[in-house]
Design a protein around this motif. Structure first.
Motif, short mmCIF file in Angstrom:
data_model
loop_
_atom_site.label_atom_id
_atom_site.label_comp_id
_atom_site.label_asym_id
_atom_site.label_seq_id
_atom_site.Cartn_x
_atom_site.Cartn_y
_atom_site.Cartn_z
N VAL A 43 33.85 33.43 38.19
CA VAL A 43 34.80 33.82 39.24
C VAL A 43 34.07 34.22 40.51
CG1 VAL A 43 36.56 35.51 39.87
CG2 VAL A 43 36.60 34.48 37.61
N LYS A 44 33.05 35.03 40.40
CA LYS A 44 32.31 35.47 41.58
C LYS A 44 31.60 34.31 42.27
CE LYS A 44 31.56 40.23 40.03
NZ LYS A 44 30.57 41.23 39.56
N THR A 45 31.11 33.35 41.48
CA THR A 45 30.46 32.19 42.07
C THR A 45 31.44 31.37 42.91
OG1 THR A 45 28.89 32.07 40.23
CG2 THR A 45 29.14 30.09 41.57
N LEU A 46 32.64 31.15 42.38
CA LEU A 46 33.63 30.36 43.11
C LEU A 46 34.16 31.12 44.32
CD1 LEU A 46 35.61 28.78 40.13
CD2 LEU A 46 33.94 27.69 41.64
N ILE A 47 34.28 32.43 44.24
CA ILE A 47 34.71 33.21 45.41
C ILE A 47 33.68 33.09 46.53
CG2 ILE A 47 35.10 35.56 46.25
CD1 ILE A 47 36.43 36.22 43.63
N ALA A 48 32.40 33.03 46.17
CA ALA A 48 31.34 32.94 47.17
C ALA A 48 31.42 31.65 47.99
CB ALA A 48 29.97 33.05 46.49
N VAL A 49 31.94 30.57 47.39
CA VAL A 49 32.02 29.29 48.09
C VAL A 49 33.47 28.91 48.37
CG1 VAL A 49 29.85 28.45 47.16
CG2 VAL A 49 31.95 28.05 45.88
N GLU A 50 34.39 29.86 48.25
CA GLU A 50 35.81 29.55 48.44
C GLU A 50 36.14 28.97 49.82
OE1 GLU A 50 40.07 31.14 49.39
OE2 GLU A 50 38.12 31.64 50.27
#
Length: 325
Positions: A108-115
């Motif tokens: 989740v945090k990885t995808l938020i970083a590149v959202e």
């Protein structure tokens, strides 16, 4: 000459000695050893003449290549199901649920970083509004069937802490074993079901696209009252789900329909707990995200069930079946 005669005499003596050695019969032990050596030499020569692939693999290697088969060997299994992994960790006293919670947190945090980058590419292919927008309410963004599958390579250390190695935007879907084929086939089938790909008529689509481009060229804009927001980014968090407008509920219905098509897949975000835990990490607070967060805080899927605390408005399509596909 004397030198030639001497050389000839030596040759005759060596020949006589060889004949005497041939006449001595070997013992039984010597015969068995000689036979074994000859057999090994013969097999070695044949094996060298044949390609190595002609020799069968050990059962243990076949079991490992088969993705978890019990071939009877001690070779480690390269791939296993999540249930097998859970059982394996349980036998060693390791917390499977703790590890998976940490891995999901990492994803989740990885995808938020590149959202922002993902949303930018998502909207590039979503400019087409569609000719059916006048008959059905649209959500807060363009409805479409755009999706991607990411492959996360995660390394877990001895204290069950996950470390992200890389994210593959085009993970391999080739199969190296029957187990691998079963997993990836199910993944693709459930992904396409989750996305909800709809049949379309290419002629109708190209006609609608041409009409939209022509209206944009002459400065006409399609008026669609269903896309009007009922709140702002500041006020949507303070209202209840029942106070949301038609555009907001169209987005909620799309999200709920997708959830019913999830199959065995698990939604790790957005969730009621996830919105509270990760909401502040977004670089940009998007209106649609806040709407879904508000809906989840007020019960989420329970809004469509009878007797809900915050029921869906009466003009929202009724739920025919609460069972997932």
């Amino acid at each position: 000459t004397p030198g030639a005669e001497t050389a000839k005499q030596h040759e005759e003596e060596e020949e006589e000695e060889e004949e005497e050695e041939e006449e001595i019969p070997p013992s039984s032990d010597d015969a068995e050893e000689g036979g074994e050596e000859g057999a090994r030499r013969s097999q070695g020569e044949k094996a060298a003449a044949r390609p190595s692939a002609s020799r069968p693999r050990p059962k243990s290697a076949q079991g490992a290549a088969g993705g978890g088969g019990s071939g009877g060997g001690s070779a480690p299994v390269s791939k296993m199901s999540l249930q097998q992994l859970r059982e394996n960790m349980a036998t060693r006293g390791l917390g499977y649920d703790l590890m998976m919670d940490r891995i999901q947190d990492l994803i989740v945090k990885t995808l938020i970083a590149v959202e922002p980058e993902i949303v930018g590419f998502w909207h590039q292919g979503a400019n087409f509004q569609g000719a059916s927008s006048g008959t059905a309410p649209r959500g807060l963004g363009p409805n479409q069937n755009c999706f991607e599958i990411y492959g996360f390579d995660v390394l877990v250390d001895d204290v069950l802490r996950p470390w992200l190695l890389e994210v593959n935007i085009c993970p391999s879907l080739s199969s190296s074993s029957p187990f691998d084929k079963r997993v990836k086939t199910r993944l693709m089938a459930e992904t396409l079901t989750l996305v909800g790909v709809r049949p379309c008529n290419q002629e109708v689509i190209w006609k609608a696209v041409s009409e939209e481009r022509e209206k944009m060229r002459i400065g006409l804009q399609r008026q669609n009252k269903s896309q009007n927001k009922s709140h702002t980014i500041q006020s949507v968090s303070a209202c209840s789900a029942s106070e949301l407008g038609e555009a907001e509920w169209a987005t909620i219905v799309d999200a709920h329909d997708e959830y019913l098509r999830r199959g065995t897949l698990e939604r790790i975000y957005p969730t009621k707990e996830g919105c509270q835990l990760y909401g502040h990490l977004f670089l940009v607070q998007r209106y649609a995200n806040l709407v879904l967060s508000r809906w989840l805080q007020d019960g989420g899927e329970e809004c469509f069930e009878p007797g809900a605390k915050y029921p869906a408005p009466p003009w929202v399509p009724r739920l025919l079946s609460p069972e997932a596909c």
